[in-house]
Design a protein around this motif. Structure first.
Motif, PDB file in Angstrom:
ATOM      1  N   ALA A 136       0.893  -1.228   0.003  1.00 45.92           N
ATOM      2  CA  ALA A 136      -0.074  -0.055   0.128  1.00 45.92           C
ATOM      3  C   ALA A 136       1.031   1.227  -0.024  1.00 45.92           C
ATOM      4  O   ALA A 136       0.568   2.253  -0.669  1.00 45.92           O
ATOM      5  CB  ALA A 136      -0.962  -0.049   1.344  1.00 45.92           C
ATOM      6  N   VAL A 137       1.833   1.486   0.831  1.00 42.56           N
ATOM      7  CA  VAL A 137       2.550   2.499   0.916  1.00 42.56           C
ATOM      8  C   VAL A 137       3.384   2.665  -0.613  1.00 42.56           C
ATOM      9  O   VAL A 137       3.218   3.981  -0.946  1.00 42.56           O
ATOM     10  CB  VAL A 137       3.833   2.357   2.119  1.00 42.56           C
ATOM     11  N   ILE A 138       3.978   1.845  -1.051  1.00 42.64           N
ATOM     12  CA  ILE A 138       4.783   2.086  -2.350  1.00 42.64           C
ATOM     13  C   ILE A 138       3.680   2.336  -3.305  1.00 42.64           C
ATOM     14  O   ILE A 138       3.969   3.132  -4.194  1.00 42.64           O
ATOM     15  CB  ILE A 138       5.584   0.748  -2.843  1.00 42.64           C
ATOM     16  N   GLU A 139       2.382   1.490  -3.388  1.00 40.18           N
ATOM     17  CA  GLU A 139       1.586   1.877  -4.372  1.00 40.18           C
ATOM     18  C   GLU A 139       1.026   3.312  -4.352  1.00 40.18           C
ATOM     19  O   GLU A 139       0.863   4.106  -5.241  1.00 40.18           O
ATOM     20  CB  GLU A 139       0.346   0.875  -4.299  1.00 40.18           C
ATOM     21  N   ALA A 140       1.010   3.836  -3.232  1.00 39.95           N
ATOM     22  CA  ALA A 140       0.518   5.282  -3.060  1.00 39.95           C
ATOM     23  C   ALA A 140       1.541   6.214  -3.437  1.00 39.95           C
ATOM     24  O   ALA A 140       1.449   7.123  -4.025  1.00 39.95           O
ATOM     25  CB  ALA A 140       0.073   5.622  -1.634  1.00 39.95           C
ATOM     26  N   TYR A 141       2.867   5.901  -2.998  1.00 41.89           N
ATOM     27  CA  TYR A 141       3.859   7.053  -3.206  1.00 41.89           C
ATOM     28  C   TYR A 141       4.239   7.093  -4.684  1.00 41.89           C
ATOM     29  O   TYR A 141       4.409   8.133  -5.394  1.00 41.89           O
ATOM     30  CB  TYR A 141       4.959   6.618  -2.602  1.00 41.89           C
ATOM     31  N   TYR A 142       4.245   5.748  -5.449  1.00 42.76           N
ATOM     32  CA  TYR A 142       4.747   5.847  -6.724  1.00 42.76           C
ATOM     33  C   TYR A 142       3.369   5.739  -7.719  1.00 42.76           C
ATOM     34  O   TYR A 142       3.605   5.523  -8.792  1.00 42.76           O
ATOM     35  CB  TYR A 142       5.564   4.543  -6.925  1.00 42.76           C
ATOM     36  N   GLY A 143       2.267   6.058  -7.395  1.00 41.77           N
ATOM     37  CA  GLY A 143       1.273   5.922  -8.063  1.00 41.77           C
ATOM     38  C   GLY A 143       0.956   4.766  -8.734  1.00 41.77           C
ATOM     39  O   GLY A 143       0.393   4.789 -10.106  1.00 41.77           O
ATOM     40  N   SER A 144       1.171   3.602  -8.344  1.00 42.16           N
ATOM     41  CA  SER A 144       0.830   2.399  -8.934  1.00 42.16           C
ATOM     42  C   SER A 144       1.667   2.159 -10.339  1.00 42.16           C
ATOM     43  O   SER A 144       1.072   1.702 -11.204  1.00 42.16           O
ATOM     44  CB  SER A 144      -0.746   1.936  -9.068  1.00 42.16           C
ATOM     45  N   SER A 145       2.802   2.871 -10.265  1.00 44.73           N
ATOM     46  CA  SER A 145       3.577   2.981 -11.464  1.00 44.73           C
ATOM     47  C   SER A 145       4.340   1.813 -11.771  1.00 44.73           C
ATOM     48  O   SER A 145       4.886   1.498 -12.754  1.00 44.73           O
ATOM     49  CB  SER A 145       4.518   4.279 -11.611  1.00 44.73           C
ATOM     50  N   ASP A 146       4.777   1.079 -10.539  1.00 43.13           N
ATOM     51  CA  ASP A 146       5.644  -0.077 -10.699  1.00 43.13           C
ATOM     52  C   ASP A 146       7.047   0.336 -10.822  1.00 43.13           C
ATOM     53  O   ASP A 146       8.049  -0.472 -10.969  1.00 43.13           O
ATOM     54  CB  ASP A 146       5.401  -1.232 -11.503  1.00 43.13           C
ATOM     55  N   PHE A 147       7.476   1.613 -10.749  1.00 44.29           N
ATOM     56  CA  PHE A 147       8.879   2.199 -10.463  1.00 44.29           C
ATOM     57  C   PHE A 147       9.140   1.969  -9.141  1.00 44.29           C
ATOM     58  O   PHE A 147       8.346   1.759  -8.145  1.00 44.29           O
ATOM     59  CB  PHE A 147       8.864   3.617 -10.999  1.00 44.29           C
ATOM     60  N   TYR A 148      10.570   2.190  -8.858  1.00 47.40           N
ATOM     61  CA  TYR A 148      11.027   1.928  -7.577  1.00 47.40           C
ATOM     62  C   TYR A 148      12.422   2.738  -7.866  1.00 47.40           C
ATOM     63  O   TYR A 148      13.521   2.142  -7.460  1.00 47.40           O
ATOM     64  CB  TYR A 148      11.262   0.704  -7.127  1.00 47.40           C
ATOM     65  N   ASN A 149      12.541   3.992  -8.177  1.00 47.56           N
ATOM     66  CA  ASN A 149      13.780   4.543  -8.146  1.00 47.56           C
ATOM     67  C   ASN A 149      13.568   6.274  -7.543  1.00 47.56           C
ATOM     68  O   ASN A 149      12.324   6.521  -7.399  1.00 47.56           O
ATOM     69  CB  ASN A 149      14.404   4.483  -9.487  1.00 47.56           C
ATOM     70  N   PHE A 150      14.622   6.726  -7.375  1.00 43.89           N
ATOM     71  CA  PHE A 150      14.706   8.060  -7.001  1.00 43.89           C
ATOM     72  C   PHE A 150      14.060   9.066  -7.717  1.00 43.89           C
ATOM     73  O   PHE A 150      13.593  10.189  -7.435  1.00 43.89           O
ATOM     74  CB  PHE A 150      16.007   8.628  -6.541  1.00 43.89           C
ATOM     75  N   GLY A 151      14.154   8.842  -9.181  1.00 47.57           N
ATOM     76  CA  GLY A 151      13.818   9.738 -10.252  1.00 47.57           C
ATOM     77  C   GLY A 151      14.477  11.001 -10.414  1.00 47.57           C
ATOM     78  O   GLY A 151      15.727  11.103  -9.901  1.00 47.57           O
ATOM     79  N   GLN A 197      19.324  16.658  -8.755  1.00 42.94           N
ATOM     80  CA  GLN A 197      18.192  16.391  -9.759  1.00 42.94           C
ATOM     81  C   GLN A 197      17.473  15.017  -9.260  1.00 42.94           C
ATOM     82  O   GLN A 197      16.435  15.021  -9.701  1.00 42.94           O
ATOM     83  CB  GLN A 197      18.495  16.363 -11.018  1.00 42.94           C
ATOM     84  N   CYS A 198      18.026  14.604  -8.439  1.00 42.59           N
ATOM     85  CA  CYS A 198      17.706  12.964  -8.234  1.00 42.59           C
ATOM     86  C   CYS A 198      17.608  12.917  -6.673  1.00 42.59           C
ATOM     87  O   CYS A 198      16.339  12.725  -6.121  1.00 42.59           O
ATOM     88  CB  CYS A 198      18.681  12.061  -8.908  1.00 42.59           C
ATOM     89  N   TRP A 199      18.559  12.609  -6.079  1.00 40.90           N
ATOM     90  CA  TRP A 199      18.503  12.284  -4.409  1.00 40.90           C
ATOM     91  C   TRP A 199      17.962  13.590  -3.639  1.00 40.90           C
ATOM     92  O   TRP A 199      17.113  13.063  -2.823  1.00 40.90           O
ATOM     93  CB  TRP A 199      19.989  11.888  -3.998  1.00 40.90           C
ATOM     94  N   THR A 200      18.721  14.711  -3.796  1.00 42.03           N
ATOM     95  CA  THR A 200      17.899  15.665  -2.898  1.00 42.03           C
ATOM     96  C   THR A 200      16.531  16.168  -3.082  1.00 42.03           C
ATOM     97  O   THR A 200      15.763  16.032  -2.158  1.00 42.03           O
ATOM     98  CB  THR A 200      18.725  17.047  -3.278  1.00 42.03           C
ATOM     99  N   PRO A 201      16.035  16.212  -4.334  1.00 41.78           N
ATOM    100  CA  PRO A 201      14.355  16.296  -4.463  1.00 41.78           C
ATOM    101  C   PRO A 201      13.627  15.098  -3.839  1.00 41.78           C
ATOM    102  O   PRO A 201      12.519  15.219  -3.499  1.00 41.78           O
ATOM    103  CB  PRO A 201      14.183  16.460  -5.979  1.00 41.78           C
ATOM    104  N   PHE A 202      14.284  13.794  -4.094  1.00 37.03           N
ATOM    105  CA  PHE A 202      13.555  12.461  -3.744  1.00 37.03           C
ATOM    106  C   PHE A 202      13.215  12.685  -2.176  1.00 37.03           C
ATOM    107  O   PHE A 202      12.444  12.185  -1.664  1.00 37.03           O
ATOM    108  CB  PHE A 202      14.231  11.289  -4.062  1.00 37.03           C
ATOM    109  N   LEU A 203      14.472  13.047  -1.411  1.00 35.91           N
ATOM    110  CA  LEU A 203      14.447  13.118  -0.166  1.00 35.91           C
ATOM    111  C   LEU A 203      13.513  14.116   0.544  1.00 35.91           C
ATOM    112  O   LEU A 203      12.708  13.749   1.294  1.00 35.91           O
ATOM    113  CB  LEU A 203      16.027  13.640   0.280  1.00 35.91           C
ATOM    114  N   ARG A 204      13.386  15.160  -0.352  1.00 35.67           N
ATOM    115  CA  ARG A 204      12.225  16.294   0.204  1.00 35.67           C
ATOM    116  C   ARG A 204      10.856  15.488  -0.130  1.00 35.67           C
ATOM    117  O   ARG A 204       9.963  15.869   0.716  1.00 35.67           O
ATOM    118  CB  ARG A 204      12.389  17.465  -0.460  1.00 35.67           C
ATOM    119  N   SER A 205      10.658  14.844  -1.283  1.00 31.76           N
ATOM    120  CA  SER A 205       9.388  14.511  -1.538  1.00 31.76           C
ATOM    121  C   SER A 205       9.036  13.360  -0.297  1.00 31.76           C
ATOM    122  O   SER A 205       7.771  13.146  -0.142  1.00 31.76           O
ATOM    123  CB  SER A 205       9.488  13.815  -2.944  1.00 31.76           C
ATOM    124  N   VAL A 206       9.877  12.321  -0.192  1.00 30.24           N
ATOM    125  CA  VAL A 206       9.689  11.198   0.813  1.00 30.24           C
ATOM    126  C   VAL A 206       9.115  11.957   2.127  1.00 30.24           C
ATOM    127  O   VAL A 206       8.268  11.459   2.857  1.00 30.24           O
ATOM    128  CB  VAL A 206      10.558  10.273   0.979  1.00 30.24           C
TER     129      VAL A 206
END
Length: 265
Positions: free
Chosen positions: A17-32, A209-218
Protein backbone atom coordinates in the motif's frame (compact mmCIF):
# COMPACT_ATOMS: atom_id res chain seq x y z
CA UNK A 1 21.99 -12.21 4.93
CA UNK A 2 21.71 -14.63 2.02
CA UNK A 3 20.88 -13.47 -1.48
CA UNK A 4 17.53 -15.26 -1.13
CA UNK A 5 16.69 -13.22 1.96
CA UNK A 6 17.70 -10.02 0.18
CA UNK A 7 15.51 -10.87 -2.82
CA UNK A 8 12.57 -11.68 -0.57
CA UNK A 9 13.07 -8.38 1.23
CA UNK A 10 12.94 -6.38 -1.98
CA UNK A 11 10.02 -8.41 -3.34
CA UNK A 12 8.10 -7.26 -0.27
CA UNK A 13 9.40 -3.69 -0.21
CA UNK A 14 8.61 -3.00 -3.87
CA UNK A 15 4.93 -3.78 -3.46
CA UNK A 16 2.27 -2.88 -0.93
CA UNK A 17 0.00 0.00 0.00
CA UNK A 18 2.75 2.50 0.88
CA UNK A 19 4.73 2.00 -2.32
CA UNK A 20 1.57 1.91 -4.44
CA UNK A 21 0.49 5.23 -2.99
CA UNK A 22 3.85 6.96 -3.26
CA UNK A 23 4.73 5.74 -6.77
CA UNK A 24 1.17 6.06 -8.05
CA UNK A 25 0.90 2.36 -8.94
CA UNK A 26 3.53 2.95 -11.64
CA UNK A 27 5.69 -0.06 -10.65
CA UNK A 28 8.75 2.17 -10.53
CA UNK A 29 11.13 2.02 -7.56
CA UNK A 30 13.81 4.67 -8.01
CA UNK A 31 14.70 8.19 -6.89
CA UNK A 32 13.70 9.74 -10.21
CA UNK A 33 14.90 12.82 -12.09
CA UNK A 34 13.17 15.99 -10.91
CA UNK A 35 12.63 19.36 -12.60
CA UNK A 36 10.56 22.42 -11.79
CA UNK A 37 7.46 20.98 -13.47
CA UNK A 38 7.69 17.46 -12.01
CA UNK A 39 4.42 16.76 -10.23
CA UNK A 40 5.02 13.48 -8.44
CA UNK A 41 7.35 10.52 -7.97
CA UNK A 42 5.89 8.55 -10.87
CA UNK A 43 6.67 11.40 -13.27
CA UNK A 44 10.17 11.76 -11.82
CA UNK A 45 10.85 8.04 -12.19
CA UNK A 46 9.70 8.08 -15.81
CA UNK A 47 11.87 11.13 -16.44
CA UNK A 48 14.93 9.34 -15.06
CA UNK A 49 14.69 6.62 -17.71
CA UNK A 50 14.09 9.26 -20.39
CA UNK A 51 17.13 11.23 -19.21
CA UNK A 52 19.35 8.14 -19.36
CA UNK A 53 18.17 7.37 -22.89
CA UNK A 54 19.31 10.86 -23.94
CA UNK A 55 22.84 9.45 -23.77
CA UNK A 56 21.90 7.22 -26.73
CA UNK A 57 21.44 9.28 -29.92
CA UNK A 58 18.27 8.49 -31.88
CA UNK A 59 20.31 7.03 -34.74
CA UNK A 60 21.85 4.51 -32.30
CA UNK A 61 18.55 3.39 -30.78
CA UNK A 62 18.40 0.25 -32.84
CA UNK A 63 19.38 -3.34 -32.36
CA UNK A 64 18.98 -5.09 -29.02
CA UNK A 65 18.92 -3.40 -25.62
CA UNK A 66 19.42 -5.12 -22.26
CA UNK A 67 17.51 -3.74 -19.25
CA UNK A 68 19.63 -4.83 -16.26
CA UNK A 69 17.86 -5.15 -12.90
CA UNK A 70 14.58 -4.29 -14.59
CA UNK A 71 12.56 -4.64 -11.39
CA UNK A 72 8.82 -4.75 -12.00
CA UNK A 73 9.27 -3.81 -15.65
CA UNK A 74 8.44 -0.10 -15.57
CA UNK A 75 11.75 0.76 -17.25
CA UNK A 76 11.19 -1.94 -19.90
CA UNK A 77 7.72 -0.51 -20.49
CA UNK A 78 9.31 2.89 -21.13
CA UNK A 79 11.76 1.32 -23.59
CA UNK A 80 8.80 0.23 -25.71
CA UNK A 81 8.46 3.88 -26.74
CA UNK A 82 11.71 3.55 -28.67
CA UNK A 83 12.29 -0.16 -29.31
CA UNK A 84 10.23 -3.07 -30.61
CA UNK A 85 9.42 -5.72 -27.97
CA UNK A 86 11.67 -8.27 -29.69
CA UNK A 87 14.64 -5.90 -29.21
CA UNK A 88 14.23 -5.65 -25.42
CA UNK A 89 15.62 -8.15 -22.92
CA UNK A 90 15.15 -7.59 -19.19
CA UNK A 91 16.99 -9.42 -16.42
CA UNK A 92 16.53 -9.52 -12.66
CA UNK A 93 17.39 -11.82 -9.76
CA UNK A 94 13.73 -12.13 -8.74
CA UNK A 95 11.26 -14.29 -10.66
CA UNK A 96 8.43 -12.74 -8.65
CA UNK A 97 9.34 -9.29 -9.93
CA UNK A 98 9.69 -10.59 -13.48
CA UNK A 99 6.15 -11.92 -13.39
CA UNK A 100 4.98 -8.33 -13.04
CA UNK A 101 7.51 -7.15 -15.64
CA UNK A 102 6.01 -9.49 -18.23
CA UNK A 103 2.65 -7.85 -17.61
CA UNK A 104 4.09 -4.33 -17.88
CA UNK A 105 6.10 -4.95 -21.06
CA UNK A 106 4.39 -7.72 -23.06
CA UNK A 107 6.39 -9.26 -25.85
CA UNK A 108 9.76 -8.50 -24.28
CA UNK A 109 12.07 -11.27 -23.11
CA UNK A 110 12.66 -11.55 -19.35
CA UNK A 111 15.13 -13.86 -17.62
CA UNK A 112 16.31 -14.48 -14.08
CA UNK A 113 19.99 -13.61 -14.09
CA UNK A 114 22.82 -12.17 -12.01
CA UNK A 115 24.13 -8.91 -13.49
CA UNK A 116 27.71 -9.88 -12.59
CA UNK A 117 27.52 -13.17 -14.52
CA UNK A 118 25.55 -12.44 -17.68
CA UNK A 119 24.46 -15.57 -19.54
CA UNK A 120 24.82 -14.04 -22.99
CA UNK A 121 27.49 -14.49 -25.67
CA UNK A 122 30.01 -11.75 -26.33
CA UNK A 123 28.72 -8.79 -28.36
CA UNK A 124 25.03 -9.61 -27.86
CA UNK A 125 23.63 -6.10 -27.34
CA UNK A 126 23.85 -2.68 -28.94
CA UNK A 127 22.94 -0.85 -25.73
CA UNK A 128 22.48 -1.59 -22.02
CA UNK A 129 20.29 0.26 -19.53
CA UNK A 130 20.67 -0.09 -15.76
CA UNK A 131 18.54 2.13 -13.53
CA UNK A 132 19.79 2.69 -9.99
CA UNK A 133 21.04 -0.81 -9.26
CA UNK A 134 24.80 -1.12 -9.88
CA UNK A 135 25.67 -0.11 -6.32
CA UNK A 136 23.89 -3.29 -5.16
CA UNK A 137 25.86 -5.67 -7.36
CA UNK A 138 28.59 -7.87 -5.93
CA UNK A 139 30.47 -6.10 -7.35
CA UNK A 140 29.90 -3.04 -9.51
CA UNK A 141 33.31 -3.64 -11.12
CA UNK A 142 32.29 -7.19 -12.09
CA UNK A 143 29.10 -5.85 -13.67
CA UNK A 144 31.01 -3.24 -15.67
CA UNK A 145 33.30 -5.93 -17.09
CA UNK A 146 30.34 -8.12 -18.02
CA UNK A 147 28.51 -5.18 -19.60
CA UNK A 148 31.57 -4.45 -21.73
CA UNK A 149 31.79 -8.08 -22.81
CA UNK A 150 28.17 -8.41 -23.98
CA UNK A 151 28.10 -5.05 -25.75
CA UNK A 152 28.81 -4.91 -29.46
CA UNK A 153 31.69 -2.69 -30.62
CA UNK A 154 30.54 0.92 -30.36
CA UNK A 155 27.82 -0.02 -27.87
CA UNK A 156 26.85 1.99 -24.79
CA UNK A 157 25.99 1.27 -21.19
CA UNK A 158 23.80 4.00 -19.70
CA UNK A 159 23.12 3.80 -16.00
CA UNK A 160 22.21 5.77 -12.91
CA UNK A 161 24.12 5.00 -9.74
CA UNK A 162 24.30 5.89 -6.06
CA UNK A 163 27.74 6.59 -4.62
CA UNK A 164 27.84 5.68 -0.95
CA UNK A 165 30.34 5.77 1.89
CA UNK A 166 31.42 2.46 3.45
CA UNK A 167 28.67 1.06 5.64
CA UNK A 168 29.23 -0.02 9.25
CA UNK A 169 29.04 -3.69 10.12
CA UNK A 170 25.99 -3.09 12.29
CA UNK A 171 23.67 -1.68 9.62
CA UNK A 172 21.18 -3.95 7.85
CA UNK A 173 21.64 -1.88 4.67
CA UNK A 174 25.14 -3.38 4.39
CA UNK A 175 23.61 -6.71 3.46
CA UNK A 176 22.18 -5.06 0.33
CA UNK A 177 25.18 -2.92 -0.61
CA UNK A 178 28.71 -4.42 -0.68
CA UNK A 179 31.36 -2.13 0.76
CA UNK A 180 33.52 -3.02 -2.23
CA UNK A 181 31.24 -0.60 -4.12
CA UNK A 182 31.87 2.35 -1.79
CA UNK A 183 32.63 5.58 -3.66
CA UNK A 184 32.30 9.23 -2.78
CA UNK A 185 33.15 11.10 -5.97
CA UNK A 186 32.00 10.83 -9.61
CA UNK A 187 35.62 10.72 -10.74
CA UNK A 188 36.01 7.42 -8.89
CA UNK A 189 33.20 5.91 -10.96
CA UNK A 190 34.74 7.29 -14.15
CA UNK A 191 38.04 5.62 -13.29
CA UNK A 192 36.25 2.33 -12.54
CA UNK A 193 34.47 2.42 -15.91
CA UNK A 194 37.73 2.98 -17.76
CA UNK A 195 39.47 0.31 -15.69
CA UNK A 196 36.79 -2.17 -16.80
CA UNK A 197 37.90 -1.56 -20.39
CA UNK A 198 35.48 1.04 -21.73
CA UNK A 199 37.02 3.51 -24.15
CA UNK A 200 35.27 6.56 -22.76
CA UNK A 201 33.07 7.52 -19.81
CA UNK A 202 30.68 10.40 -19.21
CA UNK A 203 29.67 10.74 -15.56
CA UNK A 204 27.25 13.51 -14.58
CA UNK A 205 26.61 14.53 -10.98
CA UNK A 206 22.80 14.56 -10.72
CA UNK A 207 22.52 14.69 -6.93
CA UNK A 208 20.48 17.91 -7.03
CA UNK A 209 18.13 16.51 -9.67
CA UNK A 210 17.66 13.04 -8.15
CA UNK A 211 18.59 12.33 -4.54
CA UNK A 212 17.95 15.78 -3.01
CA UNK A 213 14.40 16.24 -4.38
CA UNK A 214 13.57 12.60 -3.69
CA UNK A 215 14.56 13.12 -0.07
CA UNK A 216 12.26 16.16 0.16
CA UNK A 217 9.44 14.30 -1.56
CA UNK A 218 9.56 11.31 0.78
CA UNK A 219 9.70 13.59 3.81
CA UNK A 220 6.54 15.37 2.63
CA UNK A 221 4.81 12.08 1.88
CA UNK A 222 5.66 10.60 5.26
CA UNK A 223 4.50 13.74 7.06
CA UNK A 224 1.17 13.68 5.20
CA UNK A 225 0.63 9.95 5.76
CA UNK A 226 1.96 9.54 9.26
CA UNK A 227 -0.02 6.81 11.04
CA UNK A 228 -1.54 7.58 14.43
CA UNK A 229 0.47 6.70 17.51
CA UNK A 230 4.21 6.68 18.15
CA UNK A 231 6.68 5.21 15.67
CA UNK A 232 8.24 2.01 16.98
CA UNK A 233 11.72 0.64 16.20
CA UNK A 234 10.11 -2.46 14.68
CA UNK A 235 7.97 -0.36 12.32
CA UNK A 236 10.99 1.66 11.24
CA UNK A 237 13.01 -1.50 10.56
CA UNK A 238 10.22 -3.03 8.47
CA UNK A 239 9.70 0.08 6.31
CA UNK A 240 10.88 -0.10 2.66
CA UNK A 241 14.55 0.84 2.43
CA UNK A 242 13.83 4.00 0.42
CA UNK A 243 11.40 5.13 3.10
CA UNK A 244 14.19 5.58 5.63
CA UNK A 245 15.68 8.65 3.92
CA UNK A 246 17.22 10.17 7.03
CA UNK A 247 19.14 6.94 7.60
CA UNK A 248 20.25 6.66 3.98
CA UNK A 249 21.35 10.30 4.03
CA UNK A 250 24.13 9.32 6.44
CA UNK A 251 25.81 7.31 3.69
CA UNK A 252 24.77 8.67 0.28
CA UNK A 253 27.41 11.00 -1.14
CA UNK A 254 26.42 11.53 -4.76
CA UNK A 255 23.87 10.40 -7.32
CA UNK A 256 25.23 10.12 -10.85
CA UNK A 257 24.21 9.41 -14.42
CA UNK A 258 26.79 7.67 -16.56
CA UNK A 259 27.34 6.70 -20.18
CA UNK A 260 30.11 4.18 -20.86
CA UNK A 261 31.27 3.83 -24.46
CA UNK A 262 32.75 0.61 -25.83
CA UNK A 263 35.39 1.07 -28.50
CA UNK A 264 34.11 0.66 -32.04
CA UNK A 265 37.25 -1.29 -33.00
Amino acid sequence: MSQRAMIDGYDTAMQGAVIEAYYGSSDFYNFGFWSADTGNQSQASEALVARLLEFIPPDRRDGRILDVACGLGASSRHLLRHFAPRQIVGINVSERQLERARHNAPGCEFRVMDATALEFPDASFDNILCVEAAFHFDTRAAFLREALRVLKPGGRLVHSDILMAPLPQTTSVRTHIPNANAMSDPTELERAILAAGFARAEVVDATEQCWTPFLRSVRRFKAAHKPPGPSTPRARRSAPIFFNPEYLARFIRRYVLACSHKSAD
